[in-house]
Design a protein around this motif. Structure first.
Motif, short mmCIF file in Angstrom:
data_model
loop_
_atom_site.label_atom_id
_atom_site.label_comp_id
_atom_site.label_asym_id
_atom_site.label_seq_id
_atom_site.Cartn_x
_atom_site.Cartn_y
_atom_site.Cartn_z
N HIS A 1 32.87 47.44 37.61
CA HIS A 1 33.42 46.09 37.37
C HIS A 1 34.34 45.68 38.51
CE1 HIS A 1 32.41 47.65 33.34
NE2 HIS A 1 32.14 46.39 33.03
N ARG A 2 33.93 45.92 39.73
CA ARG A 2 34.83 45.69 40.87
C ARG A 2 35.32 44.26 40.95
NH1 ARG A 2 35.45 50.10 43.60
NH2 ARG A 2 36.85 48.98 44.99
N GLY A 3 34.49 43.29 40.58
CA GLY A 3 34.90 41.90 40.68
C GLY A 3 36.01 41.54 39.69
N TRP A 4 36.24 42.37 38.70
CA TRP A 4 37.23 42.06 37.67
C TRP A 4 38.51 42.88 37.81
CZ3 TRP A 4 33.60 42.13 32.77
CH2 TRP A 4 32.71 41.06 32.87
N ILE A 5 38.49 43.91 38.58
CA ILE A 5 39.60 44.86 38.61
C ILE A 5 40.69 44.38 39.56
CG2 ILE A 5 40.25 47.25 38.99
CD1 ILE A 5 38.33 46.79 36.65
N GLY A 6 41.93 44.36 39.08
CA GLY A 6 43.04 43.87 39.88
C GLY A 6 43.67 44.96 40.73
N ALA A 7 44.77 44.59 41.39
CA ALA A 7 45.42 45.48 42.35
C ALA A 7 46.07 46.68 41.66
CB ALA A 7 46.46 44.70 43.16
N ASP A 8 46.63 46.49 40.45
CA ASP A 8 47.34 47.59 39.80
C ASP A 8 46.42 48.76 39.49
OD1 ASP A 8 49.57 45.44 37.86
OD2 ASP A 8 49.65 46.14 39.94
N LEU B 1 44.64 50.15 32.88
CA LEU B 1 44.83 48.87 33.57
C LEU B 1 43.50 48.19 33.84
CD1 LEU B 1 47.63 49.98 36.03
CD2 LEU B 1 47.88 48.34 34.16
N ALA B 2 42.48 49.00 34.22
CA ALA B 2 41.15 48.43 34.46
C ALA B 2 40.59 47.83 33.17
CB ALA B 2 40.21 49.50 35.00
N GLN B 3 40.76 48.53 32.04
CA GLN B 3 40.28 47.99 30.77
C GLN B 3 40.98 46.68 30.43
OE1 GLN B 3 37.82 49.45 28.62
NE2 GLN B 3 37.98 47.30 28.04
N ARG B 4 42.30 46.63 30.74
CA ARG B 4 43.04 45.39 30.50
C ARG B 4 42.48 44.24 31.34
NH1 ARG B 4 48.56 44.92 33.43
NH2 ARG B 4 46.99 44.64 35.07
N ASP B 5 42.23 44.54 32.64
CA ASP B 5 41.68 43.50 33.52
C ASP B 5 40.31 43.03 33.04
OD1 ASP B 5 42.95 45.10 36.55
OD2 ASP B 5 43.90 43.76 35.11
N ILE B 6 39.48 43.97 32.61
CA ILE B 6 38.14 43.62 32.13
C ILE B 6 38.23 42.74 30.89
CG2 ILE B 6 36.01 44.56 31.17
CD1 ILE B 6 36.50 47.03 32.96
#
Length: 448
Positions: A336-343, A397-402
């Motif tokens: 999900h690279r397009g959705w994952i933020g910097a954190d 954090l990735a799950q949150r961004d998704i």
């Protein structure tokens, strides 16, 4: 006196020889730069035909600048050969400037043409790449039914929360493959129409869609393996935790140690009974946090001379846990690279750095180490747990961004984590876009 005049003559001769060499270098550089402009102009024509004018703007601007400065170099060379007598210093200064301008021109054109070389080579191979995209899409489609069966098999063993990481992967992958095949057709038609720039954009989008679909399908298989590994690790960590409690009860007691023991006992008591669908990843995280808290409390209460050396098996379990956490986090972010933020990306990068530091600290691969010196075990375990904690934070954090990136649509909304989402949804092409590949803007107006 004769020696003095002899030395002066030698100096004049050496300087004259250096000036003659510089003049020859200036002439050679001027010819080479002029020829390079001619060759690069031909390359620009071909690049514009293959990539379009927008993609070649920097090379075109570089050629304009080089022609202007090379005009200055030719003018200086002409001054060196006009009827007006020049001093040796004037000739030397002009020739040095000519060499400087020609070297700059060569370096600038090298930089700009190298930046385009890979894209030009890719454009030349466009028919081959289009065929490859279609072949890869067909091959990956054959894996989708197996991925669905794997998800159904996993649903009988693991909780819905655990499966939320991959349960929508097969549907998302199928939609991405449909998008890739459509993009390949767009690229083919645009090339035939002479619209090379749009064709290249469509082809890049198709290639990325196939790559993402492969990542999502791989994530399903990886999840099954990692979940089994997590269950095995969990059983070992449960045993280790009980041993840790026994050891902790023999240590000098303090309020912090007693509180940590209570938390670890509560984490052990919260483990579900046999036969209940579980989330081994969450259980491992809770036990790891409780273990880490107990270790920190004991370390603070224990005199250094009486400190307990962690058993090799405990260190190995910590390293295995770190590697597993990293593998899970990598798959989620890669899918999900397009959705994952910097954190999330920062946590993963830091976890990988700590894990590499652990290998360097031990002088070998930690995963393959069969012996670890007693003096190094405490530090090795701390580094492994730090890497696992960071990887776990990256996953959260990735799950949150998704979850924040997906549209909220009630119980059938998209969600996900481990390489995919919770629910499939959306129409064929739009489903591919919701899969994280934000490329619709690139192909605006191209679907015919």
């Amino acid at each position: 006196m004769a020696g003095f005049w002899g030395n002066r003559k030698r100096e004049r001769d050496e300087l004259a020889a250096q000036d003659a060499d510089l003049a020859q270098r200036a002439q050679t550089a001027l010819v080479a730069a002029d020829e390079r402009i001619r060759v690069t102009t031909d390359e620009l024509v071909f690049a514009e035909a293959e990539l379009g004018p927008d993609s070649t703007k920097e090379l075109r601007e570089a050629l304009t600048a080089v022609r202007q400065h090379l005009g200055e170099a030719f003018h200086l060379h002409q001054l060196n050969h006009d009827e007006i007598p020049d001093t040796a210093e004037e000739l030397r200064t002009r020739n040095a400037r000519i060499v400087q301008l020609c070297d700059w021109a060569e370096e600038l054109l090298d930089d700009r043409t190298e930046a385009l070389s890979e894209r030009i080579a890719r454009a030349r191979r466009a028919p081959e790449i289009i065929a490859g995209v279609r072949a890869d899409a067909q091959r990956l489609r054959s894996r989708v039914p197996g991925a669905r069966e794997t998800v159904q098999r996993l649903a009988a063993r693991y909780s819905a929360e655990a499966l939320a990481q991959v349960d929508a992967n097969p549907s998302e992958a199928e939609q991405l493959l449909g998008f890739a095949e459509h993009g390949a057709g767009v690229a083919e038609r645009r090339r035939e129409a002479g619209q090379r720039e749009q064709a290249n954009m469509a082809l890049e989008a198709s290639t990325e869609s196939v790559r993402r679909a492969a990542t999502l399908l791989d994530a399903v298989e990886t999840f099954e393996v990692e979940a089994l590994r997590a269950e095995s690790t969990l059983a070992a960590i449960v045993e280790d935790s009980r041993e840790d409690i026994v050891v902790a009860l023999k240590e000098p007691h303090s309020p912090a140690v007693s509180e940590a023991i209570t938390k670890l006992q509560a984490a052990l008591s919260a483990l579900p009974a046999a036969g209940v669908n579980t989330d081994p990843f969450t259980q491992l995280t809770r036990l790891r946090e409780a273990n880490a808290g107990l270790d920190a409390a004991i370390a603070a209460a224990r005199e250094r001379a009486a400190r307990i050396i962690p058993p090799l098996e405990h260190v190995r379990h910590a390293i295995d846990d770190a590697d597993r956490q990293l593998a899970v986090a990598r798959d989620v972010i890669a899918g999900h690279r397009g959705w994952i933020g910097a954190d999330a990306r920062t946590r993963l990068a830091e976890a990988e750095r700590v894990r590499l530091d652990l290998d360097r600290f031990l002088g070998t691969s930690a995963a393959a180490a069969t012996q670890i010196d007693e003096d190094d075990r405490e530090q090795a375990m701390a580094m492994a747990r730090r890497a696992a904690t960071l990887a776990g934070e990256a996953l959260q954090l990735a799950q949150r961004d998704i979850d924040q990136s997906r549209p909220q649509q009630g119980p059938d909304q998209w969600g996900g984590g481990y390489g995919g989402g919770r629910r499939g949804g959306g129409d064929g092409l739009m489903g591919g876009l919701l899969g994280g590949l934000v490329i619709g803007s690139l192909l605006d107006g191209m679907f015919d």
